[in-house]
Design a protein around this motif. Sequence first.
Motif, PDB file in Angstrom:
ATOM      1  N   ASP B  49       2.103  -2.662   6.719  1.00 38.73           N
ATOM      2  CA  ASP B  49       1.496  -1.463   7.269  1.00 38.73           C
ATOM      3  C   ASP B  49       0.247  -1.077   6.588  1.00 38.73           C
ATOM      4  O   ASP B  49      -0.784  -0.465   6.699  1.00 38.73           O
ATOM      5  N   LEU B  50       0.495  -1.184   5.175  1.00 42.89           N
ATOM      6  CA  LEU B  50      -0.376  -0.665   4.328  1.00 42.89           C
ATOM      7  C   LEU B  50      -1.678  -1.685   4.183  1.00 42.89           C
ATOM      8  O   LEU B  50      -2.998  -1.393   4.159  1.00 42.89           O
ATOM      9  N   LEU B  51      -1.317  -3.114   4.062  1.00 39.95           N
ATOM     10  CA  LEU B  51      -2.471  -4.021   4.067  1.00 39.95           C
ATOM     11  C   LEU B  51      -3.452  -4.018   5.541  1.00 39.95           C
ATOM     12  O   LEU B  51      -4.648  -3.842   5.339  1.00 39.95           O
ATOM     13  N   SER B  52      -2.460  -3.587   6.621  1.00 38.21           N
ATOM     14  CA  SER B  52      -3.457  -3.655   7.896  1.00 38.21           C
ATOM     15  C   SER B  52      -4.212  -2.496   7.978  1.00 38.21           C
ATOM     16  O   SER B  52      -5.301  -2.406   8.462  1.00 38.21           O
ATOM     17  N   SER B  53      -3.585  -1.332   7.323  1.00 35.67           N
ATOM     18  CA  SER B  53      -4.232   0.085   7.497  1.00 35.67           C
ATOM     19  C   SER B  53      -5.628  -0.160   6.446  1.00 35.67           C
ATOM     20  O   SER B  53      -6.690   0.374   6.794  1.00 35.67           O
ATOM     21  N   ALA B  54      -5.446  -0.671   5.264  1.00 39.23           N
ATOM     22  CA  ALA B  54      -6.442  -0.803   4.535  1.00 39.23           C
ATOM     23  C   ALA B  54      -7.624  -1.772   4.930  1.00 39.23           C
ATOM     24  O   ALA B  54      -8.694  -1.591   4.562  1.00 39.23           O
ATOM     25  N   GLU B  55      -7.167  -2.689   5.488  1.00 44.39           N
ATOM     26  CA  GLU B  55      -8.285  -3.691   6.003  1.00 44.39           C
ATOM     27  C   GLU B  55      -9.107  -3.260   7.114  1.00 44.39           C
ATOM     28  O   GLU B  55     -10.134  -3.643   7.336  1.00 44.39           O
ATOM     29  N   SER B  57     -10.491  -0.134   6.835  1.00 41.53           N
ATOM     30  CA  SER B  57     -11.415   0.279   5.936  1.00 41.53           C
ATOM     31  C   SER B  57     -12.220  -0.578   4.935  1.00 41.53           C
ATOM     32  O   SER B  57     -13.436  -0.555   4.699  1.00 41.53           O
ATOM     33  N   VAL B  58     -11.532  -1.573   4.342  1.00 37.17           N
ATOM     34  CA  VAL B  58     -12.117  -2.650   3.500  1.00 37.17           C
ATOM     35  C   VAL B  58     -12.065  -4.115   4.306  1.00 37.17           C
ATOM     36  O   VAL B  58     -10.977  -4.599   4.385  1.00 37.17           O
ATOM     37  N   THR B  59     -13.319  -4.280   4.707  1.00 32.70           N
ATOM     38  CA  THR B  59     -13.357  -5.878   5.201  1.00 32.70           C
ATOM     39  C   THR B  59     -13.043  -6.681   4.342  1.00 32.70           C
ATOM     40  O   THR B  59     -13.507  -6.874   3.234  1.00 32.70           O
ATOM     41  N   GLY B  60     -12.200  -7.909   4.759  1.00 28.23           N
ATOM     42  CA  GLY B  60     -12.006  -8.945   3.914  1.00 28.23           C
ATOM     43  C   GLY B  60     -10.981  -8.759   2.958  1.00 28.23           C
ATOM     44  O   GLY B  60     -10.882  -9.433   1.852  1.00 28.23           O
ATOM     45  N   LEU B  61     -10.117  -7.502   2.944  1.00 26.46           N
ATOM     46  CA  LEU B  61      -9.307  -7.217   2.224  1.00 26.46           C
ATOM     47  C   LEU B  61      -8.004  -8.303   2.226  1.00 26.46           C
ATOM     48  O   LEU B  61      -7.619  -8.309   3.221  1.00 26.46           O
ATOM     49  N   THR B  62      -7.772  -9.002   1.167  1.00 24.32           N
ATOM     50  CA  THR B  62      -6.578 -10.032   1.076  1.00 24.32           C
ATOM     51  C   THR B  62      -5.650  -9.825   0.328  1.00 24.32           C
ATOM     52  O   THR B  62      -4.673 -10.291   0.080  1.00 24.32           O
ATOM     53  N   GLU B  63      -5.702  -8.897  -0.757  1.00 20.06           N
ATOM     54  CA  GLU B  63      -4.858  -8.399  -1.551  1.00 20.06           C
ATOM     55  C   GLU B  63      -4.774  -6.799  -1.993  1.00 20.06           C
ATOM     56  O   GLU B  63      -5.760  -6.390  -1.947  1.00 20.06           O
ATOM     57  N   ALA B  64      -3.557  -6.500  -2.543  1.00 18.29           N
ATOM     58  CA  ALA B  64      -3.579  -5.402  -2.950  1.00 18.29           C
ATOM     59  C   ALA B  64      -2.431  -5.086  -4.082  1.00 18.29           C
ATOM     60  O   ALA B  64      -1.392  -5.850  -4.238  1.00 18.29           O
TER      61      ALA B  64
END
Lengths: 262, 123
Positions: B49-55, B57-64
């Motif tokens: 959920d966190l990664l998909s929601s962050a993605e 707003s942030v294009t190309g996000l692959t880590e958190a």
Amino acid sequence: MAEVLRGNLAQLSLLDILKMLSAGNRSGRLDIRQGAKSGEIYLQYGNLVHAVSGTHLGEQVVYTLMGWLEGDFSFTPDVEAPEQSISVSTEQILLEAARQADQWGDIKEVLSSTDAVFKISASGSTNTVSLKPIEWQVLAQINGERSVIEIADLLDLHEFEVAKIIFGLTTAGLLYEVTDSMNAFREIVDESFFEQLMVNFTEVIGPIGPIIVEDEIKLLGEDREAFPQSKAAELVERVSLEISDSVKRAQFQKQMVAVLRG
Amino acid sequence: MKNGLLEINQVLGVWGSSLCSNQGELIESAPPTGFNKTTLEDIGRKAVDLLSSAEKSVTGLTEAVIYYSEKIMFLIDLEQAILIVFCTPSVNISMLRMTVNVITTRWQSDKKVQKRLQAAVVD
């Protein structure tokens, strides 16, 4: 000028030494050394008249020196104090020192030493915390790298005062001490690390490799001669991002991770 | 796959790791003591959920990197799956990131691993 008393603070505390010299109405200079640090306390007919450590003077120095649980001391009789920086009575100082010695006992349960380094806890306190201005000043200097002594020097406060504040902030859950394994990262990397980094990186990227490494060292704000161990992995990672082939990059990282692990 | 997670666990400050599908279902784990399948899947779903929601707003996000209390959770989006690494604050993130990259690059050319990851993907 013969030394009449010499020993180790681990065997005889500074408080006991001062009580003894005071009761014997002794005059002279008591030198205390702990590693690179040192302090001097002067007595005149059993009264404490002057104390100095670094740029600090006066009775606060006596209290700071009380916090040194290890180190060497030597008493040289009949040395006159170069000046008088202590104005309160010796009885008062010894009483206050005894009180602080008790507090040091509690503080030492939280602070392993005054060289200890602290970090701000991510979880914080579960209760509302109000801080005095001086506590805020100390908290603002906590960065996971500065020791208690360094913070005391920066703020021009005495070690005991800073240690007491850090003790309070730690028991309130706002700080935690960085362990030795974390401190290990503060060490400087060995030159052989750079040799291996240059060889492995040049092999992948060509003769421009060493130039990229030197540039990245500068961008990290460091010098090769005193490069901290804590940034070695970051340097390798940054350098590796210059390798466009993902398989070659992973191969280089694998070699360097092995080097970093030693 | 399990060996890869165990290698990640060898990084100083790593407490355990797990791999879950894009729906949070557990694929493989070398978890911290006391973490059972239900807990890991619960964490996995939250990570997805966190990664998909962050993605969004942030294009190309692959880590958190999530700082939670006195622990750190490192999430890596592997496209077919999400790698979750449980760490203590002493972890060296660069060291961890490089170790993870070495292992996930190896997984990319490992047919068995790819087969398991593909099987876990939920469209």
